[in-house]
Design a protein around this motif. Structure first.
Motif, PDB file in Angstrom:
ATOM      1  N   VAL A 313      52.650  41.584 132.472  1.00 32.35           N
ATOM      2  CA  VAL A 313      53.763  42.156 131.697  1.00 32.35           C
ATOM      3  C   VAL A 313      55.061  41.498 132.150  1.00 32.35           C
ATOM      4  CG1 VAL A 313      55.047  44.257 131.149  1.00 32.35           C
ATOM      5  CG2 VAL A 313      52.559  44.355 131.411  1.00 32.35           C
ATOM      6  N   GLY A 314      55.166  41.260 133.462  1.00 30.75           N
ATOM      7  CA  GLY A 314      56.353  40.603 133.999  1.00 30.75           C
ATOM      8  C   GLY A 314      56.543  39.202 133.431  1.00 30.75           C
ATOM      9  N   ILE A 315      55.431  38.496 133.196  1.00 31.24           N
ATOM     10  CA  ILE A 315      55.531  37.148 132.625  1.00 31.24           C
ATOM     11  C   ILE A 315      56.078  37.210 131.205  1.00 31.24           C
ATOM     12  CG2 ILE A 315      54.180  35.154 131.838  1.00 31.24           C
ATOM     13  CD1 ILE A 315      52.384  35.555 134.240  1.00 31.24           C
ATOM     14  N   VAL A 316      55.632  38.202 130.418  1.00 26.22           N
ATOM     15  CA  VAL A 316      56.154  38.370 129.065  1.00 26.22           C
ATOM     16  C   VAL A 316      57.666  38.607 129.105  1.00 26.22           C
ATOM     17  CG1 VAL A 316      56.105  39.831 126.997  1.00 26.22           C
ATOM     18  CG2 VAL A 316      53.969  39.220 128.133  1.00 26.22           C
ATOM     19  N   GLY A 317      58.100  39.463 130.027  1.00 24.58           N
ATOM     20  CA  GLY A 317      59.527  39.736 130.149  1.00 24.58           C
ATOM     21  C   GLY A 317      60.306  38.509 130.597  1.00 24.58           C
ATOM     22  N   MET A 318      59.692  37.728 131.518  1.00 27.41           N
ATOM     23  CA  MET A 318      60.375  36.559 132.072  1.00 27.41           C
ATOM     24  C   MET A 318      60.512  35.437 131.043  1.00 27.41           C
ATOM     25  SD  MET A 318      59.142  34.296 135.357  1.00 27.41           S
ATOM     26  CE  MET A 318      57.667  33.736 134.481  1.00 27.41           C
ATOM     27  N   THR A 319      59.450  35.193 130.271  1.00 30.10           N
ATOM     28  CA  THR A 319      59.465  34.076 129.317  1.00 30.10           C
ATOM     29  C   THR A 319      60.020  34.481 127.956  1.00 30.10           C
ATOM     30  OG1 THR A 319      57.219  34.555 128.535  1.00 30.10           O
ATOM     31  CG2 THR A 319      57.433  33.064 130.415  1.00 30.10           C
ATOM     32  N   GLY A 320      59.939  35.776 127.629  1.00 35.37           N
ATOM     33  CA  GLY A 320      60.351  36.223 126.305  1.00 35.37           C
ATOM     34  C   GLY A 320      59.337  35.872 125.228  1.00 35.37           C
ATOM     35  N   ILE A 321      58.175  35.370 125.619  1.00 39.11           N
ATOM     36  CA  ILE A 321      57.138  34.981 124.644  1.00 39.11           C
ATOM     37  C   ILE A 321      56.194  36.154 124.452  1.00 39.11           C
ATOM     38  CG2 ILE A 321      55.328  33.324 124.074  1.00 39.11           C
ATOM     39  CD1 ILE A 321      57.977  31.960 124.305  1.00 39.11           C
ATOM     40  N   MET A 322      56.281  36.801 123.290  1.00 38.21           N
ATOM     41  CA  MET A 322      55.513  38.005 123.003  1.00 38.21           C
ATOM     42  C   MET A 322      54.174  37.690 122.319  1.00 38.21           C
ATOM     43  SD  MET A 322      55.584  41.351 123.134  1.00 38.21           S
ATOM     44  CE  MET A 322      55.141  42.870 122.261  1.00 38.21           C
ATOM     45  N   SER A 323      53.903  36.413 122.067  1.00 38.71           N
ATOM     46  CA  SER A 323      52.717  36.031 121.302  1.00 38.71           C
ATOM     47  C   SER A 323      51.421  36.498 121.971  1.00 38.71           C
ATOM     48  CB  SER A 323      52.672  34.509 121.131  1.00 38.71           C
ATOM     49  OG  SER A 323      51.438  34.116 120.589  1.00 38.71           O
ATOM     50  N   ARG A 324      50.634  37.274 121.222  1.00 41.83           N
ATOM     51  CA  ARG A 324      49.339  37.714 121.761  1.00 41.83           C
ATOM     52  C   ARG A 324      48.356  36.555 121.835  1.00 41.83           C
ATOM     53  NH1 ARG A 324      45.712  39.710 117.240  1.00 41.83           N
ATOM     54  NH2 ARG A 324      46.804  39.310 115.282  1.00 41.83           N
ATOM     55  N   HIS A 325      48.607  35.510 121.025  1.00 41.46           N
ATOM     56  CA  HIS A 325      47.681  34.381 121.011  1.00 41.46           C
ATOM     57  C   HIS A 325      47.771  33.553 122.291  1.00 41.46           C
ATOM     58  CE1 HIS A 325      46.916  35.585 116.963  1.00 41.46           C
ATOM     59  NE2 HIS A 325      48.141  35.309 116.570  1.00 41.46           N
ATOM     60  N   VAL A 326      48.913  33.592 122.963  1.00 44.68           N
ATOM     61  CA  VAL A 326      49.034  32.939 124.266  1.00 44.68           C
ATOM     62  C   VAL A 326      48.072  33.595 125.258  1.00 44.68           C
ATOM     63  CG1 VAL A 326      50.563  32.715 126.278  1.00 44.68           C
ATOM     64  CG2 VAL A 326      51.389  32.076 124.013  1.00 44.68           C
ATOM     65  N   VAL A 327      48.022  34.921 125.255  1.00 45.07           N
ATOM     66  CA  VAL A 327      47.133  35.639 126.172  1.00 45.07           C
ATOM     67  C   VAL A 327      45.683  35.511 125.713  1.00 45.07           C
ATOM     68  CG1 VAL A 327      46.678  37.863 127.278  1.00 45.07           C
ATOM     69  CG2 VAL A 327      49.020  37.172 126.818  1.00 45.07           C
ATOM     70  N   THR A 328      45.457  35.313 124.413  1.00 44.52           N
ATOM     71  CA  THR A 328      44.103  35.016 123.925  1.00 44.52           C
ATOM     72  C   THR A 328      43.587  33.728 124.559  1.00 44.52           C
ATOM     73  OG1 THR A 328      44.484  36.128 121.806  1.00 44.52           O
ATOM     74  CG2 THR A 328      42.713  34.505 121.876  1.00 44.52           C
ATOM     75  N   ILE A 329      44.451  32.718 124.657  1.00 46.05           N
ATOM     76  CA  ILE A 329      44.080  31.461 125.333  1.00 46.05           C
ATOM     77  C   ILE A 329      43.710  31.749 126.787  1.00 46.05           C
ATOM     78  CG2 ILE A 329      44.997  29.251 126.169  1.00 46.05           C
ATOM     79  CD1 ILE A 329      46.675  29.157 123.560  1.00 46.05           C
ATOM     80  N   ALA A 330      44.507  32.600 127.453  1.00 47.03           N
ATOM     81  CA  ALA A 330      44.217  32.967 128.843  1.00 47.03           C
ATOM     82  C   ALA A 330      42.859  33.657 128.945  1.00 47.03           C
ATOM     83  CB  ALA A 330      45.316  33.879 129.384  1.00 47.03           C
ATOM     84  N   GLY A 331      42.567  34.550 128.008  1.00 49.34           N
ATOM     85  CA  GLY A 331      41.271  35.228 128.000  1.00 49.34           C
ATOM     86  C   GLY A 331      40.119  34.249 127.822  1.00 49.34           C
ATOM     87  N   ALA A 332      40.306  33.280 126.948  1.00 49.96           N
ATOM     88  CA  ALA A 332      39.256  32.277 126.728  1.00 49.96           C
ATOM     89  C   ALA A 332      39.020  31.446 127.987  1.00 49.96           C
ATOM     90  CB  ALA A 332      39.651  31.366 125.564  1.00 49.96           C
TER      91      ALA A 332
END
Length: 437
Positions: A313-332
């Motif tokens: 959650v802190g990374i989302v706040g730090m980067t301002g990137i709210m895209s769920r698809h970025v975290v989808t890449i992380a999940g993959a």
């Protein structure tokens, strides 16, 4: 950096040259915390350190962290917040599951995870109605109790291991062990507070790598299991059978409720940090459904309970990137890691003092997170009494389990878990003691 206004929508994807590095950043921030609970519970169950069974549990931690993350970000029907929420193996369950695994075996522990996950899933439809039972006073106490319970485990690992034969060895507490553990701590602290970006987010992981390198130089690393590990694995349903224990299920379910409340907080914090809005009821319900489903499915194949990871959650706040698809890449990425036993074997080859240095920081942060939640509570006489009694009963019975040796097994499992009695005392006292002006 990307235009954060453009990416405050969860459904918008940054260009791949930004999305893939951001996905790796989410993985680096949670990787060490994700695999550690499985290593500790495997150790409590008596599995050989670096053995095939431990490697398998590490793989399942990676695989099902990725799958649970995909449940959150991609979603299946009502399951999933469809927000950039990274899932991982929860520290909250370590104390309870380590105790169950040590006394009743991994079969009982994993069965409790499956049933607890199903109950956690069902909480999704009523989670909003249960939040009043878990004000900051209760949740803060439970998180603090988890951290305080785990800190002695961290010290034992740093000194050489938590098993009886390891603590009785001549090398236990040696300067060699502590030099490795303290290297991890120092490198992690320096990177966390004196660097920015990916290095800061992955401070503990880089600290572990530095400790690993020193341990290798000191002749403490054995790569035999890495050479013997295959490249691709097959997953095994119910690897330790299905063994039901009502006490174990109750203990895991109590922690599941606290975990669900934490996930509500993480979903709310993600929406606020990334999009400047409150999370919707559907997002909160979906996040809780994904928590429970991820936990239940993981339990079937030997994975421990999953929950949302606050550091991401802190990374989302730090980067301002709210895209769920970025975290989808992380999940993959986590799914791919989970299917490669070589990666699990490399992690399992990490000497215990290296892991100990990492968990000193991690478990200390769990306790600090509990204190942070309690900082929202007014410290009047009533609340201080609740804190005092809850911690005294929860941690006291855990430290002196023979004090309840004549209770039935179900009650004994609950009363010596540290987390369950702390939570029960805090909830009951908070309900019955009158508020002070």
């Amino acid at each position: 950096m990307a235009d954060t206004q453009t990416y405050s929508d969860p459904n918008v994807t940054p260009p791949l040259n930004q999305a893939i590095p951001l996905g790796f950043q989410h993985v680096l921030a949670m990787f060490a915390s994700n695999v550690t609970p499985s290593i500790i519970v495997a150790g409590a169950a008596g599995l050989a350190f670096g053995g095939a069974e431990q490697i398998y549990l590490i793989q399942m931690a990676m695989l099902f962290a990725g799958i649970a993350t995909l449940f959150q970000t991609v979603g299946v029907g009502p399951v999933g917040a469809r927000l950039p929420i990274m899932q991982g193996t929860s520290f909250a369950f370590v104390g309870v599951l380590a105790g169950i695994a040590a006394t009743q075996g991994l079969g009982v522990a994993l069965t409790a995870c499956i049933i607890g996950g199903i109950i956690h899933f069902l909480l999704g439809s009523v989670i909003g109605n249960l939040r009043w039972l878990f004000p900051p006073l209760v949740t803060g106490l439970v998180i603090l109790a988890i951290g305080l319970y785990l800190i002695p485990v961290a010290i034992k690992y740093a000194a050489g291991g938590a098993a009886q034969f390891q603590m009785e060895a001549e090398s236990f507490g040696s300067l060699k062990h502590w030099s490795v553990a303290l290297t991890v701590v120092v490198v992690a602290l320096v990177l966390k507070f004196f660097t920015k970006g990916i290095l800061s987010s992955a401070a503990i992981l880089v600290g572990l790598l530095a400790g690993y390198a020193l341990a290798f130089f000191l002749g403490m690393v054995n790569f035999g299991a890495v050479a013997n590990a295959s490249w691709i694995t097959g997953i095994k349903p119910l690897p330790y059978g299905f063994e039901f224990s009502i006490g174990a299920v109750i203990a895991v379910t109590l922690v599941s409720i606290v975990s669900a409340i934490e996930t509500v907080g993480d979903a709310s914090a993600t929406a606020k940090a990334g999009a400047g809005r409150d999370a919707t009821d559907a997002e909160i319900q979906g996040a809780t459904y994904a928590d429970g489903l991820g936990t239940a499915v993981a339990g079937v194949f030997g994975g421990l309970p999953n929950t949302s990871f606050s550091q991401n959650v802190g990374i989302v706040g730090m980067t301002g990137i709210m895209s769920r698809h970025v975290v989808t890449i992380a999940g993959a990425i986590m799914v791919i890691c989970g299917l490669l036993p070589k990666i699990g074997a490399v992690i399992a080859s990490m000497p215990l003092p290296v892991l100990g240095g990492g968990v000193i920081v991690m478990f200390g942060m769990v306790a600090a997170a509990g204190l942070n939640v309690l900082s929202e509570v007014k410290m009047n006489r009533r609340n201080m009494v609740i804190i005092a009694i809850s911690l005294a009963v929860g941690l006291g019975l855990n430290l002196v389990p023979t004090a309840v040796q004549y209770l039935p097994n179900i009650a004994k499992t609950l009363m010596t878990s540290a987390v369950a009695p702390t939570a029960l005392c805090a909830i009951v006292l908070n309900l019955v003691l009158p508020q002070e002006d």
